[in-house]
Motif scaffolding. Structure first.
Motif, PDB file in Angstrom:
ATOM      1  N   MET A   1       0.854  -1.196   0.000  1.00 57.34           N
ATOM      2  CA  MET A   1       0.000   0.000   0.000  1.00 57.34           C
ATOM      3  C   MET A   1       0.883   1.238   0.000  1.00 57.34           C
ATOM      4  N   SER A   2       0.691   2.095  -0.995  1.00 64.35           N
ATOM      5  CA  SER A   2       1.451   3.335  -1.100  1.00 64.35           C
ATOM      6  C   SER A   2       0.564   4.514  -0.732  1.00 64.35           C
ATOM      7  N   ASP A   3       1.055   5.328   0.190  1.00 61.69           N
ATOM      8  CA  ASP A   3       0.344   6.539   0.613  1.00 61.69           C
ATOM      9  C   ASP A   3       0.870   7.699  -0.212  1.00 61.69           C
ATOM     10  N   LYS A   4       0.043   8.279  -1.057  1.00 65.39           N
ATOM     11  CA  LYS A   4       0.496   9.314  -1.984  1.00 65.39           C
ATOM     12  C   LYS A   4       0.872  10.606  -1.274  1.00 65.39           C
ATOM     13  N   ALA A   5       0.245  10.899  -0.154  1.00 65.69           N
ATOM     14  CA  ALA A   5       0.540  12.155   0.549  1.00 65.69           C
ATOM     15  C   ALA A   5       1.915  12.129   1.205  1.00 65.69           C
ATOM     16  N   SER A   6       2.256  11.007   1.838  1.00 63.61           N
ATOM     17  CA  SER A   6       3.534  10.921   2.543  1.00 63.61           C
ATOM     18  C   SER A   6       4.643  10.361   1.667  1.00 63.61           C
ATOM     19  N   GLY A   7       4.272   9.666   0.587  1.00 58.94           N
ATOM     20  CA  GLY A   7       5.272   9.010  -0.251  1.00 58.94           C
ATOM     21  C   GLY A   7       5.783   7.704   0.323  1.00 58.94           C
ATOM     22  N   ILE A   8       5.176   7.231   1.402  1.00 61.39           N
ATOM     23  CA  ILE A   8       5.616   5.998   2.060  1.00 61.39           C
ATOM     24  C   ILE A   8       4.875   4.812   1.472  1.00 61.39           C
ATOM     25  N   THR A   9       5.593   3.709   1.264  1.00 62.67           N
ATOM     26  CA  THR A   9       4.993   2.465   0.807  1.00 62.67           C
ATOM     27  C   THR A   9       5.117   1.411   1.904  1.00 62.67           C
ATOM     28  N   TYR A  10       4.015   0.784   2.246  1.00 63.00           N
ATOM     29  CA  TYR A  10       3.977  -0.269   3.268  1.00 63.00           C
ATOM     30  C   TYR A  10       3.900  -1.617   2.555  1.00 63.00           C
ATOM     31  N   ARG A  11       4.800  -2.533   2.907  1.00 66.24           N
ATOM     32  CA  ARG A  11       4.919  -3.804   2.203  1.00 66.24           C
ATOM     33  C   ARG A  11       4.551  -4.989   3.083  1.00 66.24           C
ATOM     34  N   ASP A  12       4.200  -6.070   2.423  1.00 66.99           N
ATOM     35  CA  ASP A  12       3.900  -7.356   3.086  1.00 66.99           C
ATOM     36  C   ASP A  12       2.707  -7.236   4.035  1.00 66.99           C
ATOM     37  N   LEU A  13       1.758  -6.387   3.711  1.00 64.14           N
ATOM     38  CA  LEU A  13       0.572  -6.238   4.543  1.00 64.14           C
ATOM     39  C   LEU A  13      -0.385  -7.408   4.307  1.00 64.14           C
ATOM     40  N   GLY A  14      -1.102  -7.797   5.351  1.00 61.36           N
ATOM     41  CA  GLY A  14      -2.162  -8.781   5.195  1.00 61.36           C
ATOM     42  C   GLY A  14      -1.715 -10.226   5.193  1.00 61.36           C
ATOM     43  N   VAL A  15      -0.498 -10.501   5.632  1.00 61.51           N
ATOM     44  CA  VAL A  15      -0.088 -11.888   5.863  1.00 61.51           C
ATOM     45  C   VAL A  15      -0.769 -12.370   7.138  1.00 61.51           C
ATOM     46  N   TYR A  16      -1.228 -13.611   7.142  1.00 57.15           N
ATOM     47  CA  TYR A  16      -1.859 -14.183   8.331  1.00 57.15           C
ATOM     48  C   TYR A  16      -0.872 -15.075   9.073  1.00 57.15           C
ATOM     49  N   GLU A  17      -0.988 -15.049  10.403  1.00 56.47           N
ATOM     50  CA  GLU A  17      -0.125 -15.855  11.279  1.00 56.47           C
ATOM     51  C   GLU A  17      -0.983 -16.813  12.087  1.00 56.47           C
ATOM     52  N   ASN A  18      -0.489 -18.035  12.261  1.00 58.00           N
ATOM     53  CA  ASN A  18      -1.188 -19.021  13.091  1.00 58.00           C
ATOM     54  C   ASN A  18      -0.204 -19.664  14.053  1.00 58.00           C
ATOM     55  N   THR A  19      -0.576 -19.675  15.328  1.00 52.25           N
ATOM     56  CA  THR A  19       0.245 -20.330  16.350  1.00 52.25           C
ATOM     57  C   THR A  19      -0.643 -21.214  17.211  1.00 52.25           C
ATOM     58  N   GLY A  20      -0.034 -22.164  17.901  1.00 53.02           N
ATOM     59  CA  GLY A  20      -0.761 -22.937  18.887  1.00 53.02           C
ATOM     60  C   GLY A  20      -1.021 -22.100  20.125  1.00 53.02           C
ATOM     61  N   ASP A  21      -2.031 -22.477  20.878  1.00 53.47           N
ATOM     62  CA  ASP A  21      -2.354 -21.784  22.129  1.00 53.47           C
ATOM     63  C   ASP A  21      -2.700 -22.835  23.171  1.00 53.47           C
ATOM     64  N   ILE A  22      -1.805 -23.041  24.138  1.00 53.02           N
ATOM     65  CA  ILE A  22      -2.036 -24.014  25.214  1.00 53.02           C
ATOM     66  C   ILE A  22      -2.342 -23.286  26.523  1.00 53.02           C
ATOM     67  N   GLY A  23      -2.830 -22.056  26.386  1.00 51.71           N
ATOM     68  CA  GLY A  23      -3.225 -21.279  27.552  1.00 51.71           C
ATOM     69  C   GLY A  23      -4.686 -21.513  27.895  1.00 51.71           C
ATOM     70  N   ASN A  24      -5.383 -20.445  28.221  1.00 52.33           N
ATOM     71  CA  ASN A  24      -6.784 -20.555  28.633  1.00 52.33           C
ATOM     72  C   ASN A  24      -7.517 -19.277  28.255  1.00 52.33           C
ATOM     73  N   GLU A  25      -8.740 -19.121  28.759  1.00 50.38           N
ATOM     74  CA  GLU A  25      -9.515 -17.929  28.400  1.00 50.38           C
ATOM     75  C   GLU A  25      -8.864 -16.642  28.892  1.00 50.38           C
ATOM     76  N   TYR A  26      -8.032 -16.736  29.918  1.00 49.79           N
ATOM     77  CA  TYR A  26      -7.379 -15.548  30.472  1.00 49.79           C
ATOM     78  C   TYR A  26      -6.095 -15.175  29.742  1.00 49.79           C
ATOM     79  N   MET A  27      -5.273 -16.187  29.428  1.00 47.87           N
ATOM     80  CA  MET A  27      -3.934 -15.897  28.934  1.00 47.87           C
ATOM     81  C   MET A  27      -3.520 -16.826  27.798  1.00 47.87           C
ATOM     82  N   TYR A  28      -2.795 -16.249  26.853  1.00 48.64           N
ATOM     83  CA  TYR A  28      -2.264 -16.973  25.694  1.00 48.64           C
ATOM     84  C   TYR A  28      -0.909 -17.584  26.044  1.00 48.64           C
ATOM     85  N   LYS A  29      -0.676 -18.797  25.551  1.00 50.28           N
ATOM     86  CA  LYS A  29       0.642 -19.436  25.709  1.00 50.28           C
ATOM     87  C   LYS A  29       0.956 -20.236  24.448  1.00 50.28           C
ATOM     88  N   GLN A  30       1.991 -19.812  23.760  1.00 47.78           N
ATOM     89  CA  GLN A  30       2.437 -20.545  22.576  1.00 47.78           C
ATOM     90  C   GLN A  30       3.279 -21.739  23.008  1.00 47.78           C
TER      91      GLN A  30
END
Length: 910
Positions: free
Chosen positions: A550-579
């Motif tokens: 995504m390129s922002d025309k006003a700032s001239g900045i281009t953002y790359r690799d947006l929208g990649v999805y990540e998946n990890t295991g979770d052995i925690g509980n409703e309160y806390m995440y644990k990979q």
């Protein structure tokens, strides 16, 4: 020398629902209050009892025991039952600012039916506290805050450690970002440190030796606080006898059956404020090892957070302002319905409820409450918008002949708005009362000619519009003065770009038939092939793996690799995440996506991206073993299963012609357990801090955690958005009901938004399986990426993020005269730094109340004008008390200075 005093306060911390469903806790509450009233009736030895700071306890009790209302009233009047100030004890980070204001307002209103609310800022077990709490307390006439979390380490089963405190004492000064200060009282030994005081002398000696030493360790004065109660704790009815035992054992100490007001007065009388630490801003347990913050309740059962956001927005950002507008036009403001809808919604706001950290039965009932509150709000919206639409002068559309279908687009956000609107309207309608057979009625509607129709605005300009024929539909009216009126109709869906609809205002359009169409030349497509979307502000290029640049025309900045999805295991509980240890995260970076064009119109382009992603089906069998053995979640060794399932992801990215950001809608077909899904948005912006939307505040937080932090995960709470920016550019990621994010320490300052987290147990003090917390099935989430120059306030990115939360309101009407112009707003206000929060009506005074908050840490001016007939403007607090008129240079306008981070409420006396 004054002897030390042990202030013993009787209470119960009443989670309405948690590890038991609501009604099972409810039955226990009835028994508790029955026994308490009997003891209070006996004599005056049992001095007082604190009803946990929430008036809903009275409602819950009287629902079953209405015959005991006079007994309750007597003891409240006598000061022996202390009630309020809240309606419920809400979670802080997962409920909106306006929901917290309504909570305080309704708590005060309910308390005043019996007497006066206790002016105690009570947060015994809230999972962290927002920075604006001191200001909210001060505006409520409360000069204190009692809390158990946020500045100290808390571990398994709410055990607390001796180190890591941000305050030198259990008493502290808590300062908000605006400079408001309250006396903070930390339950350093938890809110049960005086629980179950023994009457037996030998047992009492052992009890008090430890408890007195623990309290003295942290207290700055000799006024020691002991909380006689705990979660769902029955009242200790023999406490007077236990106190007499303590007096005999410790004749040099004073033991009193106390209450919060008396304790506060005693502390204030002897306390040296110069010795106290000042803690500023948010209380999020950042100076801890990070394992006990309970932050991942922000992603437990995400569907609840989405339903809550929908309910809050519908009430505070749509129904209340529309009802206020309709009231100005002569319609009664439905205070009673709003109170009912807010109460029903707020019954889902306690931490164990909205946090998603209860047993499955609790959260099933929450869904019903969300629906009930939403249905009331939708009814108010429908009634109000019809009243408003009927008052709009649409007579100008009569020039287009008889087949004119006017509609009114309403923008209830606090800023002027341009965007794509979609609405269903009836092209023709035939009531069954006309006497035709059903077959003839259906035939007549099917024969309606939809050709030659176009959309025009209030100035007669032709608007590019897509019309979709929805065919024959059944409907009915429910008139106020007659029986229901069923009909058949020919319904169409119109989709178009509404341009510059004023803040808190409206614009009229009409679907008309014209033989000689004046359609303008359609603008160029926003699509280039099936991989590039571009408007005047941004350009988006989609790659084979479904990620995009995504390129922002006003700032001239281009953002790359947006929208990649990540998946990890979770052995925690409703309160806390644990990979799981030593298990790498999976991503879609190397996964081929199926990409196709979904929509290509002059006002919006949409591209569909599909992934079929093979991921582990669950954790391995060791997780079940560790759960049964109550292994504390950071110490678990379970891994991910070798069995796999296909996770289907469908992402639709949309760019609007006048849009400032890119819209994302992701559908997740979840068939896996014990895992987490996040969307990743690298910013590559060099900065040590970031900004995040919180309650009435855009808070600044460090990207690197404190030195004490040990948890590899550093997820945090958000409300509407998170932003990373430097002096030149920034990226704001807005969300709808996705309350958890993390800024990754990956060298790219990647914003990671949690979309779904699947776990199978409650956690905390025992084993409570929660299979429904695995969140199997289909889930839909929405975000918007808003690139900008400079900071998000002056660039308007934060205003855009707030508007992303608020739906358009559209109402079909007919051709008629009216008192409102077809382009109209009753209010006009100016201030770049302020965020608009609410418009509602006060029940006692009938005044209109508007609220803003300063997003910046500098003072700013607010200019407000109104065309509504009025006497004057005035400034008030969140409790909306009447105040003196503001000075005004001209009729219907006022200018006032707003302090840094100030929450300001302006009343309009009519």
């Amino acid at each position: 020398m004054k002897p030390q005093t042990a202030h013993i306060i009787s209470h119960t911390h009443w989670d309405r629902e948690w590890y038991l469903p609501y009604e099972k806790h409810h039955v226990r509450l009835i028994k508790l209050v029955d026994e308490l009233l009997d003891r209070l009736d006996e004599d005056g030895e049992f001095k007082s009892f604190y009803l946990d700071g929430q008036t809903i306890i009275l409602e819950d009790y009287l629902q079953v025991r209405p015959e005991n209302q006079e007994r309750l009233q007597k003891h409240i009047t006598d000061g022996r039952l202390l009630i309020g100030p809240w309606y419920i004890l809400q979670d802080a980070f997962l409920t909106s600012g306006e929901a917290n204001v309504r909570n305080m307002q309704i708590g005060h209103q309910d308390s005043k039916r019996y007497g006066e609310p206790s002016k105690i800022g009570y947060f015994p077990d809230t999972f962290g506290l927002v920075g604006q709490t001191p200001q909210l307390m001060k505006q409520s006439g409360i000069n204190n805050a009692f809390f158990g979390r946020g500045v100290k380490p808390t571990g398994f089963n709410n055990t607390v450690s001796d180190g890591g405190y941000e305050s030198s004492f259990s008493e502290l000064i808590w300062e908000g970002p605006d400079g408001s200060k309250v006396l903070g009282i930390l339950f350093a030994n938890w809110y049960s440190n005086g629980n179950e005081v023994p009457v037996n002398e030998a047992e009492a000696k052992e009890f008090w030796e430890k408890k007195l030493a623990d309290a003295r360790k942290f207290a700055s004065t000799g006024e020691l606080l002991f909380m006689n109660g705990c979660d769902h704790q029955p009242a200790q009815l023999d406490l007077p006898e236990a106190i007499e035992t303590a007096k005999r054992l410790y004749p040099d100490m004073e033991f009193i059956h106390s209450n919060f007001p008396d304790y506060l007065k005693a502390v204030e009388d002897v306390m040296d404020h110069n010795n106290l630490s000042t803690v500023k801003g948010e209380l999020r347990s950042q100076h801890t090892d990070g394992w006990g913050t309970l932050v991942n309740t922000a992603s437990a059962r995400v569907y609840l957070k989405q339903m809550n956001q929908e309910g809050q927005v519908l009430l505070e950002k749509v129904a209340e302002p529309l009802a206020s507008f309709a009231h100005v036009l002569g319609k009664d403001y439905p205070h009673h319905l709003f109170t009912y809808a807010w109460k029903t919604l707020m019954q889902n706001h306690p931490h164990d409820s909205i946090c998603g950290c209860s047993v499955d039965e609790v959260h099933r009932e929450m869904v019903t409450r969300f629906d009930k509150s939403r249905h009331v709000a939708e009814t108010i919206v429908d009634d109000s918008k019809r009243m408003i639409a009927e008052a709009v002068d649409t007579s100008g559309f009569a020039a287009y002949g008889e087949e004119v279908l006017p509609l009114v687009v309403m923008n209830m956000s606090g800023w002027s708005r341009t965007g794509t609107v979609s609405v269903e309207i009836d092209a023709a309608r035939l009531y069954l009362r006309e006497g035709f057979t059903l077959e003839e009625t259906a035939s007549r509607m099917k024969d309606i000619d939809l050709n030659g129709r176009e959309l025009v605005d209030d100035q007669g300009n032709t608007i590019t519009c897509q019309m979709e024929d929805l065919g024959l539909q059944f409907g009915y009216d429910l008139p106020d003065d007659k029986f229901r009126q069923p009909y058949m109709c020919r319904r169409v869906r119109l989709t178009f770009e509404a341009v510059q609809v004023p803040a808190l205002g409206l614009r009229a359009y009409a679907c008309v038939r014209r033989a000689n169409t004046g359609l303008p030349i359609a603008p160029e497509s926003l699509l280039q092939g099936d991989r590039v979307l571009e408007n005047e502000a941004i350009k988006v290029v989609i790659h084979d793996n479904g990620s995009f640049t995504m390129s922002d025309k006003a700032s001239g900045i281009t953002y790359r690799d947006l929208g990649v999805y990540e998946n990890t295991g979770d052995i925690g509980n409703e309160y806390m995440y644990k990979q799981p240890e030593a298990v790498q995260a999976l991503t879609t970076e190397e996964l081929q996506a199926n990409i196709s064009v979904l929509e290509n119109t002059p006002y919006r382009a949409s591209v569909e991206i599909k992934h079929d992603w093979e991921i582990p089906a669950s954790a391995d069998d060791k997780l079940d073993e560790e759960q049964r053995a109550l292994v504390y979640y950071p110490e678990r060794k379970a891994q991910r299963s070798n069995d796999t399932v296909i996770l289907k992801l469908r992402t639709v990215i949309s760019l609007e012609r006048g849009g400032k950001g890119l819209h994302l809608e992701t559908t997740i077909d979840n068939k896996a357990k014990d895992h987490r899904i996040r969307a990743l948005f690298p910013t590559d912006l060099n900065t040590a801090t970031h900004h995040v939307d919180s309650m009435f505040e855009v808070a600044e937080r460090n990207i690197e955690p404190a030195s004490e932090w040990m948890n590899p995960s550093n997820t945090q709470h958000q409300q509407a958005f998170v932003d990373i920016s430097n002096d030149k550019a920034g990226l704001t990621v807005a969300n709808f009901g996705l309350n958890e994010y993390e800024v990754l320490r990956d060298g790219r300052n990647t914003i990671a938004i949690t979309l779904l987290r699947s776990v199978g147990e409650l956690g905390d003090w025992g084993l409570f399986p929660t299979p429904e917390a695995q969140c199997l099935g289909e889930h839909v989430v929405r975000m918007e990426l808003i690139p900008h120059t400079g900071d998000g306030i002056t660039a308007g990115a934060y205003a855009e993020a707030y508007q992303f939360q608020i739906p358009w309101v559209v109402c079909q009407t007919d051709v008629h005269g009216g008192v409102i112009a077809p382009l109209y707003t009753p209010f006009d206000w100016e201030s770049q730094e302020l965020a608009f929060s609410s418009l509602k009506m006060n029940e006692q005074t009938g005044d209109l109340l508007l609220r803003w908050y300063n997003m910046s840490q500098q003072s700013t001016d607010l200019t407000i004008r109104s065309t509504i007939p009025q006497q004057y403007f005035y400034k008030t607090s969140i409790l909306e008390e009447e105040s003196h008129p503001l000075s005004s240079e001209e009729k219907g306008s006022s200018v006032l200075q707003i302090g840094p981070c100030e929450i300001v409420t302006i009343g309009i006396r009519r």
